[in-house]
Design a protein around this motif. Structure first.
Motif, PDB file in Angstrom:
ATOM      1  N   THR B  56      -8.384 -13.294  -6.383  1.00 43.42           N
ATOM      2  CA  THR B  56      -7.987 -11.976  -6.018  1.00 43.42           C
ATOM      3  C   THR B  56      -7.054 -12.050  -4.678  1.00 43.42           C
ATOM      4  O   THR B  56      -5.940 -11.327  -4.469  1.00 43.42           O
ATOM      5  N   THR B  57      -7.494 -12.621  -3.663  1.00 43.16           N
ATOM      6  CA  THR B  57      -6.988 -12.683  -2.105  1.00 43.16           C
ATOM      7  C   THR B  57      -5.853 -13.087  -2.294  1.00 43.16           C
ATOM      8  O   THR B  57      -4.923 -12.541  -1.511  1.00 43.16           O
ATOM      9  N   ILE B  58      -5.644 -14.300  -2.954  1.00 47.28           N
ATOM     10  CA  ILE B  58      -4.197 -14.971  -3.066  1.00 47.28           C
ATOM     11  C   ILE B  58      -3.212 -14.047  -3.645  1.00 47.28           C
ATOM     12  O   ILE B  58      -2.002 -14.003  -3.124  1.00 47.28           O
ATOM     13  N   LYS B  59      -3.659 -13.497  -4.563  1.00 45.96           N
ATOM     14  CA  LYS B  59      -2.792 -12.571  -5.556  1.00 45.96           C
ATOM     15  C   LYS B  59      -2.323 -11.450  -4.611  1.00 45.96           C
ATOM     16  O   LYS B  59      -1.422 -10.876  -4.665  1.00 45.96           O
ATOM     17  N   ALA B  60      -3.518 -10.672  -3.805  1.00 42.85           N
ATOM     18  CA  ALA B  60      -2.997  -9.750  -2.990  1.00 42.85           C
ATOM     19  C   ALA B  60      -2.210 -10.237  -2.031  1.00 42.85           C
ATOM     20  O   ALA B  60      -1.028  -9.091  -1.643  1.00 42.85           O
ATOM     21  N   ILE B  61      -1.903 -11.233  -1.529  1.00 41.59           N
ATOM     22  CA  ILE B  61      -1.075 -11.546  -0.413  1.00 41.59           C
ATOM     23  C   ILE B  61       0.337 -11.907  -1.145  1.00 41.59           C
ATOM     24  O   ILE B  61       1.040 -11.446  -0.548  1.00 41.59           O
ATOM     25  N   ILE B  62       0.489 -12.232  -2.320  1.00 43.48           N
ATOM     26  CA  ILE B  62       1.835 -12.340  -2.831  1.00 43.48           C
ATOM     27  C   ILE B  62       2.232 -10.953  -3.662  1.00 43.48           C
ATOM     28  O   ILE B  62       3.377 -10.838  -4.046  1.00 43.48           O
ATOM     29  N   GLY B  63       1.383  -9.898  -3.467  1.00 47.73           N
ATOM     30  CA  GLY B  63       1.681  -8.742  -4.064  1.00 47.73           C
ATOM     31  C   GLY B  63       1.329  -8.481  -5.653  1.00 47.73           C
ATOM     32  O   GLY B  63       1.947  -7.208  -6.165  1.00 47.73           O
ATOM     33  N   LEU B  64       0.701  -9.296  -6.113  1.00 48.28           N
ATOM     34  CA  LEU B  64       0.225  -9.040  -7.614  1.00 48.28           C
ATOM     35  C   LEU B  64      -0.912  -8.100  -7.712  1.00 48.28           C
ATOM     36  O   LEU B  64      -1.025  -7.688  -8.850  1.00 48.28           O
ATOM     37  N   VAL B  65      -1.673  -8.119  -6.605  1.00 49.64           N
ATOM     38  CA  VAL B  65      -2.784  -7.146  -6.807  1.00 49.64           C
ATOM     39  C   VAL B  65      -2.556  -6.140  -5.710  1.00 49.64           C
ATOM     40  O   VAL B  65      -2.475  -6.535  -4.493  1.00 49.64           O
ATOM     41  N   GLU B  66      -2.649  -4.807  -6.074  1.00 49.45           N
ATOM     42  CA  GLU B  66      -2.582  -3.704  -4.930  1.00 49.45           C
ATOM     43  C   GLU B  66      -3.974  -3.490  -4.335  1.00 49.45           C
ATOM     44  O   GLU B  66      -4.829  -3.399  -5.036  1.00 49.45           O
ATOM     45  N   PRO B  67      -4.059  -3.735  -3.003  1.00 49.94           N
ATOM     46  CA  PRO B  67      -5.478  -3.563  -2.332  1.00 49.94           C
ATOM     47  C   PRO B  67      -5.874  -2.102  -2.504  1.00 49.94           C
ATOM     48  O   PRO B  67      -5.186  -1.061  -2.562  1.00 49.94           O
ATOM     49  N   THR B  68      -7.020  -1.959  -2.654  1.00 47.76           N
ATOM     50  CA  THR B  68      -7.845  -0.580  -2.706  1.00 47.76           C
ATOM     51  C   THR B  68      -7.898   0.033  -1.471  1.00 47.76           C
ATOM     52  O   THR B  68      -7.426   1.189  -0.943  1.00 47.76           O
ATOM     53  N   SER B  69      -8.164  -0.832  -0.495  1.00 44.94           N
ATOM     54  CA  SER B  69      -8.036  -0.644   1.048  1.00 44.94           C
ATOM     55  C   SER B  69      -7.753  -1.441   1.840  1.00 44.94           C
ATOM     56  O   SER B  69      -7.689  -2.816   1.484  1.00 44.94           O
ATOM     57  N   GLY B  70      -7.588  -1.394   3.209  1.00 45.57           N
ATOM     58  CA  GLY B  70      -7.227  -2.689   4.005  1.00 45.57           C
ATOM     59  C   GLY B  70      -5.607  -3.049   3.952  1.00 45.57           C
ATOM     60  O   GLY B  70      -4.946  -2.453   3.321  1.00 45.57           O
ATOM     61  N   THR B  71      -5.468  -4.062   4.901  1.00 47.65           N
ATOM     62  CA  THR B  71      -3.983  -4.538   5.026  1.00 47.65           C
ATOM     63  C   THR B  71      -3.648  -5.834   4.779  1.00 47.65           C
ATOM     64  O   THR B  71      -4.616  -6.688   5.106  1.00 47.65           O
ATOM     65  N   VAL B  72      -2.563  -6.186   4.264  1.00 48.26           N
ATOM     66  CA  VAL B  72      -2.075  -7.525   4.238  1.00 48.26           C
ATOM     67  C   VAL B  72      -0.588  -7.641   4.730  1.00 48.26           C
ATOM     68  O   VAL B  72       0.152  -6.750   4.277  1.00 48.26           O
ATOM     69  N   LYS B  73      -0.404  -8.506   5.631  1.00 49.37           N
ATOM     70  CA  LYS B  73       0.973  -8.699   5.831  1.00 49.37           C
ATOM     71  C   LYS B  73       1.204 -10.143   5.902  1.00 49.37           C
ATOM     72  O   LYS B  73       0.434 -11.017   6.138  1.00 49.37           O
TER      73      LYS B  73
END
Lengths: 514, 275
Positions: B56-73
């Motif tokens: 899930t972390t890796i998918k959030a970094i590539i933008g496949l999973v939209e975070p519920t809260s927090g930020t990824v850059k």
């Protein structure tokens, strides 16, 4: 945001509703089989409802022969769609690890094989028996029809299985050589021709039955004897003459002998099917051959063109979608055939021809999306927008529609038109086809967030929206013409409505960019 | 002027910045306040048990999973808002390689190279080198469907490398690969970071993480519970002679659980023999 949306709710759909999704998938498969079976029954019945003229025996012969030909083609076509995945499935890998005896393993595979074509086969057999009972009232004729129908279906399934094996083997061979590429192309063309032949038989029994009758009626004793040699004429002639075999003399005897030979052949075909299914159950049905690459060079293209080429390659290698490539040929032939019967090309003829071509084309975007399969998961990771996917598939489907205006234009050169302006109808509808494709694909990609199966469930809805998009300008044309009797005004409105639809499609594409 | 680190042009000091990232899937809390960063020149290993939130972390970094809260850059860009920019900077290999089965490796790589707008000369040079290194010649023109899992993994790896991205996101990249290819990939990753790139990878193979990771983040129940170099982690657990596996099990409180479960399994399977 479309890309982000893919991950949303994955746990909900994938884990909590697994059972529901499986049930839905089974329900869809049953519905799918049922719908095809109903269509097949209709195709079997229609030749019998065509007007018989002249001799009732010749009429019945034509109807039986055509009904058998149609159900043969339709069963083969449907079986090719389902059996190709059956042949290449990895189910055997799982099955062989289970502590089951090999003969039981074959039974499991045979059962799933039978289930994939059961409704359509049973539907054909039952409908043909009833029809023969109704028209002849002879128990012997019914008994022969039962044997013939079963034989016909066995042969159809055997042809489909053989074709699927060839397709899978062809696909697995790979290779870049010219001969391999040509072989693949040839296969797709044969595939398309088969579809085309069946479609013509299904669409035009009212034309074909009288033509067949006329051929049989006017043929000499010798040519009738030649016809007796060929299935399904041998069956038609035998059953139709069963009430009075002596009068028909040699013809009945000859066709009956021929029929017995075909029954024997179908017996061998049945054995071959069983042997092949057994091979599938142990995973030895398709032997792979590999060519070593001489270099690793690749050819890059513009992104959109690269996407189009990828779509074309994937769909042409998927047995369930490859036949769509015959659409342009199919459209051209059917339209030429239909229009050839008219002395003057009226607006109504053009409207119907355009609509028919358009509806065929609207199946294309959904087929292209379904053939993406799990690849859709991969492209989410690439730096490309939603519009690139939509445009690629829209471009392909719009191109497959192109033969429609071209054929109509050629026909207009050969035949007089009620109004030259009506030639703009298919041209404007080209815009509607493009818009309809955009709407269908956009809807598909939105529902894909809810999981693949739910996306497939809603295929019908998308098709309805596509067809509605196509119908609106045509309806606008008809209404305006009926109110004003002016082709100029009607064509103008048609153009405005189609352009407006395209405007909505472009607006949607722009929204995706934001 | 964009600073150039090695061969890559990096726009910010951190290649990945994850801050207080949470993700909920319905009632399931996959990530809860995850924070870490990956710097240029680093191989960051994400270690965690199944279901800890690595993928899930890796998918959030590539933008496949939209975070519920927090930020990824990623290099300062948000993967959801600037998805195309972010995806062009990343080479991604999924845990299970999902490719187009009916395409051959050549067709597939042609498609990827076209989408990524790579010039023909560069891509042919890269593919020839990687194809040779991974012994792909026999399998380059056959449909991907007929390839083994390891071969599919190789194709996915080549596809992730052809645009020479500064950041590699690899979810269990070495599973299914033979020893030779594993070694080549490990060396390739080291070369990649020596040239200023960065790698984030998740793995279950402690040995690999121990040998090639610059820093390790141990993820447990959607949170980073420990982070640092191997030596820093050893210091945290207070035993310099511990292996990464032992550190991992200790930090995730799985040592006692493993002992209990092994005992129960022993009783269930070998009751008669031990009695």
């Amino acid at each position: 945001m479309w890309w982000g949306g893919f991950g949303r709710g994955r746990y909900d759909t994938d884990q909590q509703n697994d059972l529901d999704l499986t049930k839905k998938a089974l329900r869809i498969a049953k519905w799918d089989k049922l719908m095809v079976a109903i269509f097949n029954v209709l195709a079997a019945v229609i030749p019998f409802t065509a007007q018989f003229f002249g001799s009732p025996i010749i009429g019945l012969t034509s109807a039986i022969a055509l009904s058998l030909a149609v159900t043969f083609g339709f069963t083969a076509l449907y079986a090719i769609q389902t059996l190709s995945s059956f042949i290449s499935a990895d189910s055997s890998v799982l099955l062989v690890t289970l502590p089951i005896k090999p003969d039981k393993l074959s039974l499991v595979t045979l059962f799933s094989f039978v289930r994939s074509v059961d409704y359509i086969v049973v539907g054909s057999i039952v409908s043909q028996i009833f029809l023969v009972a109704f028209y002849t009232g002879s128990p012997i004729a019914v008994l022969i029809m039962l044997v013939v129908s079963i034989m016909n279906e066995i042969l159809a399934v055997a042809v489909a299985l053989w074709f699927s094996r060839v397709f899978t083997k062809n696909l697995f061979r790979g290779g870049r050589s010219r001969s391999n590429t040509l072989l693949r192309l040839l296969f797709i063309l044969i595939w398309g021709s088969l579809l085309m032949g069946v479609s013509l038989l299904i669409s035009l029994p009212f034309y074909i039955v009288p033509s067949l009758e006329s051929i049989l009626f006017n043929s000499s004793q010798f040519s009738t004897l030649i016809l007796c040699l060929f299935h399904p004429f041998s069956a038609g002639i035998t059953i139709a003459n069963i009430g009075n075999p002596i009068a028909a003399g040699f013809t009945t005897l000859f066709s009956a002998i021929s029929l017995i030979i075909y029954v024997g052949v179908s017996g061998f075909a049945g054995k071959w099917i069983l042997k092949t299914v057994k091979q599938i159950s142990v995973g030895t049905n398709v032997k792979l051959s590999r060519e070593t690459a001489k270099d690793f060079s690749i050819k890059t293209r513009k992104p959109l063109f690269g996407f189009v080429i990828k779509d074309l390659k994937i769909s042409s290698r998927n047995p369930a979608t490859a036949f769509f490539f015959a659409l342009p040929v199919l459209e051209t032939i059917i339209m030429s055939f239909l229009l050839a019967n008219f002395e003057v090309l009226r607006a109504s003829t053009l409207l119907v021809s355009t609509l028919m071509g358009g509806i065929f084309v609207l199946l294309m975007p959904l087929a292209l999306l379904n053939s993406e399969g799990s690849g859709l998961e991969y492209i989410k990771t690439l730096p490309l927008g939603l519009n690139q996917i939509i445009l690629s598939k829209t471009l392909i489907s719009t191109l497959t529609y192109l033969p429609v205006p071209i054929v109509l234009f050629v026909m207009a050169m050969l035949k007089p038109l009620t109004s030259p302006l009506t030639l703009f109808i298919p041209v404007f509808i080209l815009l509607a086809v493009a818009s309809a494709s955009v709407f269908e694909i956009q809807l598909f990609l939105n529902t894909v967030t809810k999981g693949k199966i739910s996306a497939l469930i809603h295929d019908l809805k998308k098709l309805v929206i596509g067809i509605t998009t196509l119908l609106i300008p045509l309806a606008a044309y008809s209404i305006i013409y009926l109110m004003s009797f002016s082709h100029v005004l009607a064509v103008l409105i048609l153009g405005v409505v189609s352009t407006l639809e395209l405007g909505v499609a472009i607006y949607l594409l722009r929204q995706n960019k934001k | 002027m964009v600073p150039k680190i090695g061969v890559f042009q990096i726009m910010s000091t951190s290649l990945i910045e994850v801050s207080e990232l949470t993700k909920k899937f319905g009632s399931v809390q996959a990530l809860s306040g995850l924070t870490f960063n990956v710097l240029p020149g680093e191989i960051y290993g994400l270690l965690g048990p199944n279901g800890a939130g690595k993928t899930t972390t890796i998918k959030a970094i590539i933008g496949l999973v939209e975070p519920t809260s927090g930020t990824v850059k990623v290099e300062g860009f948000d993967p959801i808002i600037n998805s195309i920019i972010v995806k062009s900077k990343i080479g991604y290999v999924a845990e299970k390689p999902i490719l187009y089965d009916s395409l051959s490796s050549r067709d597939f790589l042609e498609f990827i190279a076209s989408i990524r707008k790579i010039d023909q000369e560069t891509v042919n040079r890269v593919i020839t080198q990687l194809g040779d290194a991974f012994d792909m010649a026999k399998y380059f023109d056959v449909p991907i469907a007929t390839l083994s899992t390891g071969m599919k993994q190789k194709v996915a790896l080549i596809a992730s490398l052809i645009h020479q991205p500064p950041l590699l996101l690899l979810d269990e990249p070495l599973s299914g690969l033979d020893a030779k290819t594993s070694r080549i990939i490990k060396d390739l990753l080291l070369l990649h970071v020596q040239n200023g790139g960065a790698v984030l990878f998740s793995t279950h193979i402690m040995e690999v993480a121990e040998h090639i990771c610059t820093r390790i983040g141990i993820i447990y129940k959607g949170k980073i519970i420990a982070e640092g170099t191997l030596n820093q982690l050893k210091t945290k657990t207070g035993n310099q002679r511990q292996t990464l596996e032992e550190i991992f099990l200790k930090l995730t409180n799985e040592e006692t659980e493993i002992f209990d479960k092994t005992r129960l399994l022993g009783e269930a399977f070998f009751k008669n023999e031990t009695a």
